[in-house]
Scaffold this motif. Structure first.
Motif, short mmCIF file in Angstrom:
data_model
loop_
_atom_site.label_atom_id
_atom_site.label_comp_id
_atom_site.label_asym_id
_atom_site.label_seq_id
_atom_site.Cartn_x
_atom_site.Cartn_y
_atom_site.Cartn_z
N GLN A 98 0.89 -1.26 0.01
CA GLN A 98 0.01 0.05 0.07
C GLN A 98 0.97 1.11 0.11
OE1 GLN A 98 -2.65 0.11 3.50
NE2 GLN A 98 -3.30 -1.97 2.91
N ILE A 99 0.57 2.41 -0.85
CA ILE A 99 1.00 3.74 -0.51
C ILE A 99 0.11 4.54 0.08
CG2 ILE A 99 1.92 5.68 -1.75
CD1 ILE A 99 2.60 3.91 -3.96
N LEU A 100 0.52 4.71 1.31
CA LEU A 100 -0.23 5.73 2.06
C LEU A 100 0.12 7.22 2.01
CD1 LEU A 100 0.52 3.96 5.65
CD2 LEU A 100 -1.26 3.58 4.17
N ALA B 289 -5.07 4.80 0.94
CA ALA B 289 -4.12 3.69 0.68
C ALA B 289 -4.35 3.28 -0.68
CB ALA B 289 -4.13 2.78 1.65
N PHE B 290 -3.33 3.35 -1.61
CA PHE B 290 -3.32 3.08 -3.20
C PHE B 290 -2.55 1.75 -3.30
CE2 PHE B 290 -3.45 7.88 -3.20
CZ PHE B 290 -4.71 8.28 -3.60
N ASP B 291 -2.77 1.27 -4.30
CA ASP B 291 -2.36 -0.18 -4.94
C ASP B 291 -1.04 0.63 -5.77
OD1 ASP B 291 -1.65 -1.70 -7.39
OD2 ASP B 291 -2.78 -3.16 -5.75
N GLY C 182 -8.69 -2.60 6.69
CA GLY C 182 -9.95 -2.53 6.13
C GLY C 182 -10.06 -2.06 4.67
N ARG C 183 -11.31 -1.95 3.99
CA ARG C 183 -11.52 -1.70 2.51
C ARG C 183 -12.47 -0.71 2.35
NH1 ARG C 183 -7.31 -3.71 2.07
NH2 ARG C 183 -6.67 -5.32 0.96
N GLY C 184 -12.36 0.37 1.49
CA GLY C 184 -13.18 1.29 1.36
C GLY C 184 -13.16 2.46 2.29
N GLY D 291 -3.05 2.06 -8.75
CA GLY D 291 -3.76 3.49 -8.27
C GLY D 291 -4.74 3.04 -7.51
N ASP D 292 -5.31 1.87 -7.60
CA ASP D 292 -6.77 1.72 -7.03
C ASP D 292 -6.88 2.06 -5.57
OD1 ASP D 292 -7.65 0.32 -9.23
OD2 ASP D 292 -7.19 -1.71 -8.88
N GLU D 293 -7.85 2.55 -5.18
CA GLU D 293 -7.92 3.13 -3.67
C GLU D 293 -8.34 1.90 -2.67
OE1 GLU D 293 -9.30 7.47 -4.74
OE2 GLU D 293 -10.74 6.05 -4.95
#
Length: 414
Positions: free
Chosen positions: A232-234, A243-245, A291-293, A249-251
């Motif tokens: 993750q990129i915070l 947090a991006f992939d 978490g997610r979202g 770039g997915d959130e």
């Protein structure tokens, strides 16, 4: 301790503890302010225990980075005959033994049409470079980003990533896998972007969501972590951390707060992400990153509203989390619960982020005074050292020495 080991193992930022003698990015090998060095100096002045000092490198609050026997940094110099805001922007390489110039490269020139105004506490060269031992990446906000070899040859550069910098440039770039990542949080638009580290081409770009308080500008440096086997990129902006992939770039998740002009870099330890929300009233949040979202209502583990930093980044050592407020109040928290172990007024004003090495924490004030304290659940001051020069740049470690950049000099303290 387990989270600390995991953070070291994945080495998202490309540099492991085996290379602890190098200081390749903002806040050191893992971007968390830690150094494995022992025997660092605890007593100095502008004339005592100074191996050398260099006075003519140029303006800038970027911290130096170190690879082997070379020091790399950025600087801005006034254009001859130009207006007050006109600058030439450089990457520099110094010999670590004596501070002498090895090479310097003029990368970008800004006249009255292209130069942007800066805050009195900023500079035209504030983001810290990043190196992986093969390349050097430098960033000047919208005024330009470049990749060089460690010999000073330009690999690529671009200055077409447009947004209106409020108060000047800020957050430093990081490299994750094959991507160069940084936030672009201006007064007119705010987004996060990843470039191909070898070509400079845009890999992905994600717009920030609209802010509540209508102030979109921020300056935070991102942090790379791994959670449940996924990187993750915070990245913090105004009112939100996302947090991006790194690849797409997915959130992955996001946490909302109230705050703008966010400067501190997120810190990850003990399975928690620690962030400060900066202006107008900074709050410290401890967030579970599994978490997610939208995790705003579900994944906060604790928070603290008092004496929280607007500018310096946090520091985690063992089970303790350390915070220095801009007005010089240092607090030691229990990192898991937020309970306060101690709180002391260090004195002075603070922008630089603290570092840790060999059981000691170094707090550097804007007045050039470094207070050294013992890491632990009770407060113990070890030393207080004055350089009598203004500084906003964070300390870097080189071997068993310190590098401190002031308004007029770069010091190697031995």
């Amino acid at each position: 301790m387990i989270a600390r080991v995991l953070c070291v193992m994945f080495v998202c930022l490309g540099v492991g503890r085996a290379d602890a003698e190098n200081w390749p990015q903002f806040r050191g090998p893992d971007g968390d302010g830690h150094s494995s060095a022992t025997g660092l100096p605890t007593e100095w002045s502008n004339s005592r225990n100074v191996a050398w000092k260099r006075a003519d490198i140029g303006e800038g609050w970027s911290s130096p980075v170190v690879w082997e026997n070379r020091i790399y940094l950025t600087a801005a110099r006034p254009r001859a005959g130009g207006d007050d805001d006109e600058r030439n922007l450089y990457a520099l390489c110094l010999d670590a033994d004596n501070g002498n110039s090895v090479w310097e490269k003029l990368l970008f020139e800004h006249d009255s049409r292209t130069a942007q105004r800066i805050h009195k506490k900023n500079s035209h060269a504030s983001p810290t470079p990043f190196t992986d031992g093969e390349f050097l990446w430098v960033h000047f906000g919208t005024q330009g980003t470049a990749c060089l070899t460690l010999g000073g040859e330009v690999v690529w550069k671009r200055n077409d990533i447009a947004y209106q910098m409020q108060h000047g440039n800020g957050g430093s770039p990081i490299v994750v896998d094959d991507g160069l990542f940084f936030g672009c949080d201006g007064s007119d638009r705010a987004f996060a972007i990843a470039l191909d580290k070898r070509t400079g081409e845009t890999r992905w770009r994600k717009e920030r969501p609209p802010v509540v308080n209508q102030k979109t500008f921020s300056f935070s440096t991102a942090t790379a972590i791994e959670v449940d086997g996924r990187k993750q990129i915070l990245s913090q902006g105004s009112d939100i951390i996302t947090a991006f992939d790194p690849q797409t770039g997915d959130e992955l998740w996001w946490f909302k707060y109230r705050g703008y002009s966010v400067i501190p870099r997120p810190v990850y330890a003990h399975g928690l992400v620690y962030v400060c929300t900066s202006y107008d009233s900074s709050r410290l949040h401890a967030i579970d990153p599994t978490g997610r979202g939208d995790v705003t209502a579900t994944h906060e583990r604790w928070s603290e509203p008092k004496n929280v930093a607007h500018t310096p980044s946090l520091l985690v050592v063992g089970s303790e989390l350390y915070c220095i407020s801009d007005r010089g109040i240092a607090t030691c928290f229990d990192a898991l619960t937020g309970a306060v172990h101690w709180q002391e007024r260090i004195g002075g004003n603070f922008s630089a982020s603290p570092i840790y090495a060999d059981g000691k924490i170094y707090f550097l004030s804007e007045e050039g005074i470094t207070t050294v304290v013992r890491a632990g659940t009770s407060f113990e001051r070890i030393a207080r050292n004055e350089l009598d020069e203004r500084t906003l740049a964070s300390i870097a470690v080189i071997g068993d020495d310190l590098l401190i950049r002031t308004e007029n000099n770069l010091y190697r303290i031995r």
